[in-house]
Design a protein around this motif. Structure first.
Motif, PDB file in Angstrom:
ATOM      1  N   THR A 378       0.844  -1.189   0.000  1.00 28.23           N
ATOM      2  CA  THR A 378       0.000   0.000   0.000  1.00 28.23           C
ATOM      3  C   THR A 378       0.881   1.242   0.000  1.00 28.23           C
ATOM      4  OG1 THR A 378      -0.089   0.014   2.414  1.00 28.23           O
ATOM      5  CG2 THR A 378      -1.817  -1.208   1.269  1.00 28.23           C
ATOM      6  N   TYR A 379       0.280   2.391  -0.182  1.00 29.40           N
ATOM      7  CA  TYR A 379       1.056   3.634  -0.228  1.00 29.40           C
ATOM      8  C   TYR A 379       1.871   3.832   1.038  1.00 29.40           C
ATOM      9  CZ  TYR A 379      -0.579   5.812  -4.559  1.00 29.40           C
ATOM     10  OH  TYR A 379      -0.795   6.115  -5.882  1.00 29.40           O
ATOM     11  N   ASP A 380       1.248   3.634   2.198  1.00 28.71           N
ATOM     12  CA  ASP A 380       1.969   3.915   3.444  1.00 28.71           C
ATOM     13  C   ASP A 380       3.074   2.899   3.715  1.00 28.71           C
ATOM     14  OD1 ASP A 380      -0.379   2.302   3.693  1.00 28.71           O
ATOM     15  OD2 ASP A 380      -0.113   2.292   5.851  1.00 28.71           O
ATOM     16  N   THR A 381       2.833   1.593   3.423  1.00 30.16           N
ATOM     17  CA  THR A 381       3.885   0.603   3.682  1.00 30.16           C
ATOM     18  C   THR A 381       5.073   0.801   2.735  1.00 30.16           C
ATOM     19  OG1 THR A 381       2.778  -0.994   2.218  1.00 30.16           O
ATOM     20  CG2 THR A 381       2.289  -1.137   4.567  1.00 30.16           C
ATOM     21  N   VAL A 382       4.784   1.081   1.469  1.00 34.23           N
ATOM     22  CA  VAL A 382       5.876   1.302   0.512  1.00 34.23           C
ATOM     23  C   VAL A 382       6.630   2.579   0.859  1.00 34.23           C
ATOM     24  CG1 VAL A 382       6.446   1.767  -1.907  1.00 34.23           C
ATOM     25  CG2 VAL A 382       4.732   0.038  -1.343  1.00 34.23           C
ATOM     26  N   LEU A 383       5.906   3.625   1.239  1.00 35.17           N
ATOM     27  CA  LEU A 383       6.546   4.905   1.560  1.00 35.17           C
ATOM     28  C   LEU A 383       7.462   4.769   2.772  1.00 35.17           C
ATOM     29  CD1 LEU A 383       6.778   7.754   0.617  1.00 35.17           C
ATOM     30  CD2 LEU A 383       4.695   8.336   1.863  1.00 35.17           C
ATOM     31  N   ARG A 384       7.046   3.971   3.745  1.00 39.18           N
ATOM     32  CA  ARG A 384       7.924   3.731   4.902  1.00 39.18           C
ATOM     33  C   ARG A 384       9.216   3.044   4.465  1.00 39.18           C
ATOM     34  NH1 ARG A 384       3.030   2.664   7.720  1.00 39.18           N
ATOM     35  NH2 ARG A 384       2.746   4.083   9.485  1.00 39.18           N
ATOM     36  N   SER A 385       9.085   2.076   3.569  1.00 36.73           N
ATOM     37  CA  SER A 385      10.273   1.360   3.093  1.00 36.73           C
ATOM     38  C   SER A 385      11.171   2.261   2.259  1.00 36.73           C
ATOM     39  CB  SER A 385       9.855   0.141   2.260  1.00 36.73           C
ATOM     40  OG  SER A 385       9.106  -0.769   3.032  1.00 36.73           O
ATOM     41  N   ILE A 386      10.552   3.134   1.453  1.00 38.84           N
ATOM     42  CA  ILE A 386      11.338   4.044   0.614  1.00 38.84           C
ATOM     43  C   ILE A 386      12.215   4.951   1.461  1.00 38.84           C
ATOM     44  CG2 ILE A 386      11.132   6.068  -0.916  1.00 38.84           C
ATOM     45  CD1 ILE A 386       8.763   4.714  -2.261  1.00 38.84           C
ATOM     46  N   LEU A 387      11.679   5.394   2.603  1.00 41.10           N
ATOM     47  CA  LEU A 387      12.456   6.289   3.464  1.00 41.10           C
ATOM     48  C   LEU A 387      13.710   5.615   4.006  1.00 41.10           C
ATOM     49  CD1 LEU A 387       9.552   8.047   5.415  1.00 41.10           C
ATOM     50  CD2 LEU A 387      11.026   9.027   3.649  1.00 41.10           C
ATOM     51  N   ILE A 393      14.748  12.057  -4.057  1.00 38.55           N
ATOM     52  CA  ILE A 393      13.462  12.547  -4.560  1.00 38.55           C
ATOM     53  C   ILE A 393      12.460  11.393  -4.509  1.00 38.55           C
ATOM     54  CG2 ILE A 393      12.237  13.515  -6.555  1.00 38.55           C
ATOM     55  CD1 ILE A 393      14.971  14.633  -7.480  1.00 38.55           C
ATOM     56  N   ILE A 394      11.259  11.687  -4.005  1.00 38.92           N
ATOM     57  CA  ILE A 394      10.204  10.677  -3.891  1.00 38.92           C
ATOM     58  C   ILE A 394       8.966  11.175  -4.622  1.00 38.92           C
ATOM     59  CG2 ILE A 394       8.741   9.359  -2.309  1.00 38.92           C
ATOM     60  CD1 ILE A 394      10.850   9.904  -0.128  1.00 38.92           C
ATOM     61  N   LEU A 395       8.394  10.323  -5.443  1.00 38.52           N
ATOM     62  CA  LEU A 395       7.108  10.638  -6.062  1.00 38.52           C
ATOM     63  C   LEU A 395       6.045   9.747  -5.438  1.00 38.52           C
ATOM     64  CD1 LEU A 395       6.219  11.323  -9.726  1.00 38.52           C
ATOM     65  CD2 LEU A 395       4.898   9.624  -8.476  1.00 38.52           C
ATOM     66  N   VAL A 396       5.038  10.366  -4.850  1.00 36.73           N
ATOM     67  CA  VAL A 396       3.897   9.648  -4.295  1.00 36.73           C
ATOM     68  C   VAL A 396       2.728   9.885  -5.249  1.00 36.73           C
ATOM     69  CG1 VAL A 396       2.361   9.364  -2.318  1.00 36.73           C
ATOM     70  CG2 VAL A 396       4.751  10.026  -1.965  1.00 36.73           C
ATOM     71  N   GLY A 397       2.263   8.818  -5.925  1.00 39.54           N
ATOM     72  CA  GLY A 397       1.249   8.966  -6.964  1.00 39.54           C
ATOM     73  C   GLY A 397       0.054   9.800  -6.555  1.00 39.54           C
ATOM     74  N   GLU A 398      -0.411   9.615  -5.327  1.00 37.71           N
ATOM     75  CA  GLU A 398      -1.572  10.376  -4.854  1.00 37.71           C
ATOM     76  C   GLU A 398      -1.614  10.360  -3.338  1.00 37.71           C
ATOM     77  OE1 GLU A 398      -6.473  10.170  -4.975  1.00 37.71           O
ATOM     78  OE2 GLU A 398      -5.298   8.894  -6.312  1.00 37.71           O
ATOM     79  N   MET A 399      -1.912  11.497  -2.720  1.00 38.20           N
ATOM     80  CA  MET A 399      -2.128  11.553  -1.271  1.00 38.20           C
ATOM     81  C   MET A 399      -3.574  11.167  -1.003  1.00 38.20           C
ATOM     82  SD  MET A 399      -0.034  14.729   0.313  1.00 38.20           S
ATOM     83  CE  MET A 399       1.708  14.967   0.034  1.00 38.20           C
ATOM     84  N   ARG A 400      -3.774   9.874  -0.738  1.00 34.85           N
ATOM     85  CA  ARG A 400      -5.134   9.363  -0.627  1.00 34.85           C
ATOM     86  C   ARG A 400      -5.697   9.443   0.790  1.00 34.85           C
ATOM     87  NH1 ARG A 400      -5.140   3.780  -4.281  1.00 34.85           N
ATOM     88  NH2 ARG A 400      -4.887   4.791  -6.303  1.00 34.85           N
ATOM     89  N   ASP A 401      -4.812   9.384   1.774  1.00 40.46           N
ATOM     90  CA  ASP A 401      -5.305   9.331   3.145  1.00 40.46           C
ATOM     91  C   ASP A 401      -4.357  10.082   4.076  1.00 40.46           C
ATOM     92  OD1 ASP A 401      -3.094   7.548   3.631  1.00 40.46           O
ATOM     93  OD2 ASP A 401      -4.334   5.906   2.874  1.00 40.46           O
ATOM     94  N   THR A 402      -4.767  10.179   5.337  1.00 44.88           N
ATOM     95  CA  THR A 402      -3.995  10.934   6.321  1.00 44.88           C
ATOM     96  C   THR A 402      -2.619  10.337   6.546  1.00 44.88           C
ATOM     97  OG1 THR A 402      -6.030  11.618   7.454  1.00 44.88           O
ATOM     98  CG2 THR A 402      -3.981  11.741   8.715  1.00 44.88           C
ATOM     99  N   GLU A 403      -2.539   9.006   6.612  1.00 50.18           N
ATOM    100  CA  GLU A 403      -1.259   8.369   6.898  1.00 50.18           C
ATOM    101  C   GLU A 403      -0.247   8.634   5.792  1.00 50.18           C
ATOM    102  OE1 GLU A 403       0.335   4.205   8.855  1.00 50.18           O
ATOM    103  OE2 GLU A 403      -1.661   4.298   7.966  1.00 50.18           O
ATOM    104  N   THR A 404      -0.694   8.564   4.550  1.00 48.11           N
ATOM    105  CA  THR A 404       0.206   8.848   3.425  1.00 48.11           C
ATOM    106  C   THR A 404       0.660  10.299   3.466  1.00 48.11           C
ATOM    107  OG1 THR A 404      -0.946   7.206   2.063  1.00 48.11           O
ATOM    108  CG2 THR A 404       0.445   8.794   0.911  1.00 48.11           C
ATOM    109  N   ALA A 405      -0.269  11.211   3.741  1.00 42.72           N
ATOM    110  CA  ALA A 405       0.073  12.640   3.823  1.00 42.72           C
ATOM    111  C   ALA A 405       1.073  12.894   4.946  1.00 42.72           C
ATOM    112  CB  ALA A 405      -1.192  13.465   4.030  1.00 42.72           C
ATOM    113  N   GLN A 406       0.881  12.240   6.098  1.00 39.36           N
ATOM    114  CA  GLN A 406       1.806  12.423   7.219  1.00 39.36           C
ATOM    115  C   GLN A 406       3.208  11.931   6.867  1.00 39.36           C
ATOM    116  OE1 GLN A 406      -0.280  10.281  10.298  1.00 39.36           O
ATOM    117  NE2 GLN A 406      -1.328  12.117  11.069  1.00 39.36           N
ATOM    118  N   LEU A 407       3.297  10.793   6.199  1.00 38.43           N
ATOM    119  CA  LEU A 407       4.603  10.260   5.793  1.00 38.43           C
ATOM    120  C   LEU A 407       5.281  11.172   4.775  1.00 38.43           C
ATOM    121  CD1 LEU A 407       3.693   6.469   5.523  1.00 38.43           C
ATOM    122  CD2 LEU A 407       5.341   7.480   7.125  1.00 38.43           C
ATOM    123  N   ALA A 408       4.477  11.742   3.858  1.00 41.99           N
ATOM    124  CA  ALA A 408       5.038  12.663   2.863  1.00 41.99           C
ATOM    125  C   ALA A 408       5.591  13.916   3.535  1.00 41.99           C
ATOM    126  CB  ALA A 408       3.967  13.037   1.847  1.00 41.99           C
TER     127      ALA A 408
END
Length: 565
Positions: A378-387, A393-408
């Motif tokens: 999912t967006y949040d699990t992948v984003l955690r791993s990317i960090l 530079i990180i591209l997040v396809g879409e800020m769909r939820d609060t958790e993804t936005a917080q990680l971004a």
């Protein structure tokens, strides 16, 4: 006057019209007439063959000469009964296309390139038993239309036979069954025909919509849907099953929406097709999005940025860290803009990683991750791993939820440049959207570098666009003083009669200044943020569109139909 002398008189008139329209010189007409006396070719054929005029010049002259209307067949959906009335071999031999039948007067309407071919029209009258009305089209358009209309008709007819035979046939297991190629199956040919013609038409989406009696197929070209064909609804199940097999979807599951993906090679190009199914009352509606990387408008120089907008964007993407948001509705070109930015930033000394759903275009040297929720990606699990992957530079396809936005936000505040999208109407409202998602205002003001809102507008066809005086009320709506000469769509063969060809983007780029940051921290409304941004010199979507109207790139109607201010 004899039939031959009448034709000769008509041909002389045609030449005179072409001279009056500054298409040819008198000397060229004289040379063409001499060549005609030797070859017996039509005058128009000779002029086109020698490169003195185009097919379009010829048809316009014939239309003026005969007072017959011109028709573009590229996006025309003919009446099935009209196509059934004239055999394909006859249509090819006589170089004409049946369009529709007027049931009240029992007249068949045809598209022809040579309205003086009386023998051809007489043959159609004898074959159909109907009187004939004609319209004018270019010969190349007629040949393309014959290929399109009759190949679809043939594919549908064969597919109907196949479906009936599948129900009635009993297989004798004691005998060897001949294994035919699946590529020869009629339903397969129908699907291939639909997709192949979509690629040829430059469609971005194909819609298959089942209704009570028939399934309608529509193509979206330059953002507008056009009817292309229909087929009986009882054929829909076979067609949808074929598409679901091609795209890796479960053909047994018809109660829940599904997503799939396939690759198609057409016209020498590799097309990436994303497929979505949705259960409707008469069957599954299918939508296929066609992505052609070979013709994709990826690259900042291709987006349609004005020089001033390009200067602002270059400064923004040069930021070492922070969030850059691209906003707009679905289909407004956000992904293309993000990929264009990535392509500019991509170099050997930076680590770029993306998390997308789906990956629309591949970029060499960029690590791209495809979301797979079934597998836990999912967006949040992948984003955690990317960090933990040492990204720059990180591209997040879409800020769909609060958790993804917080990680971004966390990534931006720890020294990374983050690119992402939001679905909002303009740049200021994106800031409020992030606050609504649960991000504290002070973190939003600290992390967001800039917001780009964008829309796509259709470009006027350069061949047929025409100048006109802008009415006072429209000029005021666009922020133009007084009457201004701009351009409007007309319609020709090259633009399929729409007056538009291709699309370009208009932008609203809001760079976060100190004044805007203070306003965000005070929970200022989006309207107030917008006023501050305008005072600081932001170019609004409507102002960006107005520039393209003045430049003759698009029409006032296009800009006013998609912008509010």
């Amino acid at each position: 006057m004899t039939h031959e002398s009448t034709l000769w008189h008509k041909k002389l008139q045609l030449g005179q019209i072409l001279i009056e329209q500054d298409c040819i010189h008198a000397e060229q007409l004289e040379m063409a007439l001499k060549e005609q006396s030797v070859t017996n070719l039509r005058l128009g054929e000779i002029l086109v063959k020698n490169g003195w005029i185009t097919e379009k010049n010829l048809i316009e002259a014939i239309s003026k000469q005969t007072d017959l209307p011109f028709v573009s067949l590229s996006m025309f959906h003919p009446m099935k009964e009209a196509v059934d009335a004239i055999p394909e071999n006859m249509a090819r031999r006589l170089e004409l296309v049946p369009l529709y039948i007027d049931e009240n007067s029992r007249r068949i309407v045809l598209a022809v390139s040579d309205p003086f071919n009386i023998l051809a029209l007489d043959e159609i009258r004898m074959t159909t038993g109907m009187d004939v009305d004609i319209m004018i089209a270019t010969l190349s358009d007629i040949k393309r239309a014959i290929d399109c209309f009759y190949s679809v008709k043939s594919s549908v007819e064969q597919a109907l036979i196949e479906v009936v035979e599948e129900v009635k046939t009993e297989f004798d297991l004691s005998k060897d069954q001949e294994a035919g190629s699946i590529d020869d199956a009629p339903v397969v040919k129908l699907v291939n025909t639909v997709l192949g013609q979509a690629v040829e038409a430059g469609a971005s989406d194909v819609h298959m919509e089942p209704f009570e009696a028939e399934t309608r197929v529509r193509y979206r070209v330059d953002g507008v849907l056009f009817d292309m064909l229909t087929f009986p609804r009882h054929l829909h199940a076979s067609v949808s099953s074929r598409i679901k097999i091609m795209s890796g979807m479960d053909i047994a599951e018809k109660r829940h929406p599904q997503d799939g993906r396939m690759f198609l090679r057409a016209a020498g190009r590799r097309i990436d097709i994303r497929v979505s199914s949705l259960p409707a009352i008469y069957g599954e509606k299918l939508v296929m999005r066609l992505l052609d990387q070979a013709t994709a408008m990826v690259g900042l120089e291709k987006l349609g940025l004005d020089p001033e907008e390009r200067v602002v964007l270059d400064k923004i993407i040069g930021a070492p860290y922070g969030i850059i948001l691209v906003t707009g509705p679905t289909g407004s070109g956000k992904s293309t803009t993000l990929y264009s930015i990535l392509q500019t930033l991509n170099s050997y000394d930076v680590n770029i990683t993306t998390v997308e759903d789906p990956v629309e275009y591949t970029i060499a040297g960029v690590n791209q991750v495809q979301i797979n929720e079934k597998a836990g990606l999912t967006y949040d699990t992948v984003l955690r791993s990317i960090l933990r992957q040492d990204p720059d530079i990180i591209l997040v396809g879409e800020m769909r939820d609060t958790e993804t936005a917080q990680l971004a936000v966390r990534a931006a505040l720890t020294g990374h440049l983050v690119l992402s999208t939001l679905h909002t109407n303009d740049a200021p409202s994106s800031i409020i959207r992030m606050v609504d998602m649960g991000i504290p205002p002070f973190l939003v003001s600290s992390s967001v570098v800039a917001v780009m809102a964008q829309r796509l507008v259709r470009k006027l066809c350069p061949r047929c666009k025409a100048p006109y005086e802008l009415p006072q009320d429209v000029a005021e709506s666009l922020g133009l003083d007084g009457f201004t000469t701009v351009y409007k769509p007309v319609g020709c063969d090259e633009c399929r009669g729409t007056g538009y060809r291709g699309r370009t983007a208009i932008f609203e780029i809001m760079k976060m200044s100190e004044r805007l940051k203070h306003a965000v921290m005070k929970n200022t409304s989006s309207d107030e943020l917008g006023m501050i941004a305008i005072e600081e010199g932001i170019t609004t979507l409507r102002a960006s569109g107005t520039r393209k109207v003045i430049q003759g790139i698009t029409s006032p109607h296009e800009v006013l139909s998609i912008t509010l201010r």
